[in-house]
Design an enzyme around this catalytic site. Structure first.
Site, PDB file in Angstrom:
ATOM      1  N   ASP A  46      41.536  56.591  58.735  1.00 49.70           N
ATOM      2  CA  ASP A  46      42.083  56.867  57.404  1.00 49.70           C
ATOM      3  C   ASP A  46      41.776  55.715  56.463  1.00 49.70           C
ATOM      4  O   ASP A  46      41.917  54.547  56.832  1.00 49.70           O
ATOM      5  CB  ASP A  46      43.599  57.071  57.475  1.00 49.70           C
ATOM      6  CG  ASP A  46      44.198  57.273  56.090  1.00 49.70           C
ATOM      7  OD1 ASP A  46      43.989  58.359  55.511  1.00 49.70           O
ATOM      8  OD2 ASP A  46      44.844  56.341  55.573  1.00 49.70           O
ATOM      9  N   TYR A  51      42.107  50.630  48.614  1.00 51.00           N
ATOM     10  CA  TYR A  51      42.053  49.505  49.543  1.00 51.00           C
ATOM     11  C   TYR A  51      40.874  48.591  49.214  1.00 51.00           C
ATOM     12  O   TYR A  51      39.767  48.762  49.708  1.00 51.00           O
ATOM     13  CB  TYR A  51      41.950  49.991  50.985  1.00 51.00           C
ATOM     14  CG  TYR A  51      43.047  50.945  51.415  1.00 51.00           C
ATOM     15  CD1 TYR A  51      44.287  50.974  50.761  1.00 51.00           C
ATOM     16  CD2 TYR A  51      42.855  51.828  52.479  1.00 51.00           C
ATOM     17  CE1 TYR A  51      45.290  51.850  51.157  1.00 51.00           C
ATOM     18  CE2 TYR A  51      43.853  52.701  52.882  1.00 51.00           C
ATOM     19  CZ  TYR A  51      45.074  52.715  52.206  1.00 51.00           C
ATOM     20  OH  TYR A  51      46.053  53.589  52.606  1.00 51.00           O
ATOM     21  N   LYS A  77      41.551  59.258  50.198  1.00 56.41           N
ATOM     22  CA  LYS A  77      42.558  59.639  49.217  1.00 56.41           C
ATOM     23  C   LYS A  77      41.967  59.786  47.810  1.00 56.41           C
ATOM     24  O   LYS A  77      40.885  59.259  47.539  1.00 56.41           O
ATOM     25  CB  LYS A  77      43.694  58.610  49.223  1.00 56.41           C
ATOM     26  CG  LYS A  77      44.274  58.437  50.634  1.00 56.41           C
ATOM     27  CD  LYS A  77      45.391  57.445  50.717  1.00 56.41           C
ATOM     28  CE  LYS A  77      45.835  57.266  52.164  1.00 56.41           C
ATOM     29  NZ  LYS A  77      44.896  56.459  52.954  1.00 56.41           N
TER      30      LYS A  77
END
Length: 338
Positions: A46, A51, A77
């Site tokens: 994931d 990030y 995401k």
């Protein structure tokens, strides 16, 4: 669809730390950590554009590029688009998380949950990840910790934008599943109350752990189970404090949390188990939880996590946690009939 049939196991790998969360991690160390996860059988990864402004996706993609694509499950995401324009990472407004990724790439990120931005974000992630497809896509951080009093408006933008765009991608077979990836239970409760669009699963970080689970137990997890919406739990170590670190909720842990962790450690030691075993196995004991995705930045951590998952934890330990009111009495524990 239930993502249990999609996920290759009950433990995956969360890549937030690979975005240089809290510290600058050398590329070699990041690559070795992902490789260690692969070598030890982890097949669910994931990540997210947030990030490190795409850094974690790039690092993950570099290692997975030579792996057979059909052998692993990948989620990322949407909600933030990474631009070529640069800024000072330390000056970013990240809600309660402050300068969490100040050591990440300097690329500017724009918060945007519209349908068009969602499609662009997916395309950009595919490029950074060096892959031709995503399995699961989470709508990231539509919650109070990032948007304060404005969070409901942001959520509504996602509901009419990202939710519908991802539903179309799922119907077209471009992705296999979608849901929300948040650190708060309220957006998930709100989503379960919608007639449409219907998510497949939720990624909930930090809200079902040894240190924080009461709210999730009351309504969210029972309602999710009733509607067959699987839960993937992120942040099982509460930002590191349950794995020997000093952070809780992405900041230095307060005194009362340090004291509670000290009690858990003492009880774990008394029963001959590790605190990581307690943290991971507690999370996975709830029937609504399909998988857990601890993060890591050092190769050795992967073996620790897998060993913690396999360790035999006696029922007397869980009973002692209940007796000391560390865990709620109604919280399921991983012992048959307990």
């Amino acid at each position: 669809m239930s993502i249990r049939s999609l996920l290759p196991g009950r433990i995956g790998f969360g890549t937030a730390p690979l975005g240089n969360m809290f510290r600058a991690i050398p590329d070699e160390e990041a690559a070795a950590t992902v490789q260690a996860a692969w070598d030890q059988g982890i097949r669910y990864f994931d990540t997210a554009p947030l990030y490190g402004a795409g850094l974690a996706e790039i690092r993950l993609g570099d290692v997975l590029a030579d792996k057979p694509r059909d052998e692993y499950v990948l989620s990322t995401k949407v909600g933030r688009v990474v631009l070529d324009e640069v800024e000072d990472p330390a000056s970013r407004e990240l809600g309660e998380k402050g300068a969490l990724f100040e050591h990440g790439r300097p690329n500017k990120m724009v918060n945007d949950y519209t349908a068009d931005a969602t499609l662009r974000s997916v395309e950009d992630s595919l490029e950074r990840l060096k892959t031709d497809r995503l399995d699961i896509v989470w709508v990231h951080d539509v919650a109070q910790d990032f948007y304060g009093d404005e969070w409901v408006n942001v959520y509504e933008s996602a509901r009419t934008g990202a939710f519908r765009a991802l539903t179309r991608l799922r119907e077209e077979g471009v992705i296999k599943a979608w849901g929300l990836g948040v650190n708060k239970v309220e957006p998930l409760e709100m989503t379960l109350d919608l007639d449409e669009p219907r998510p497949d699963a939720f990624l909930l970080a930090g809200r079902y752990t040894l240190l924080d689970h009461e709210r999730s137990l009351q309504r969210l997890l029972p309602a999710a189970a009733e509607q067959d919406v699987d839960i993937v739990v992120g942040g099982p170590y509460s930002s590191g404090i349950l794995a020997g670190g000093s952070h809780f909720e992405y900041a230095e842990a307060p005194a009362h949390i340090i004291e509670k962790v000290g009690l858990i450690k003492a009880l774990a030691q008394e029963h001959g188990i590790g605190i990581k075993s307690a943290a991971l196995q507690f999370v996975l004991a709830h029937p609504a939880v399909a998988a857990v995705i601890p993060g890591a930045t050092r190769p050795s951590r992967i073996a620790e996590d897998l060993a913690a998952l396999a360790q035999d934890v006696p029922y007397t330990f869980w009973k002692s946690l209940r007796d000391h009111k560390v865990i709620a009495h109604e919280a399921p524990v991983p012992v048959k009939g307990a």
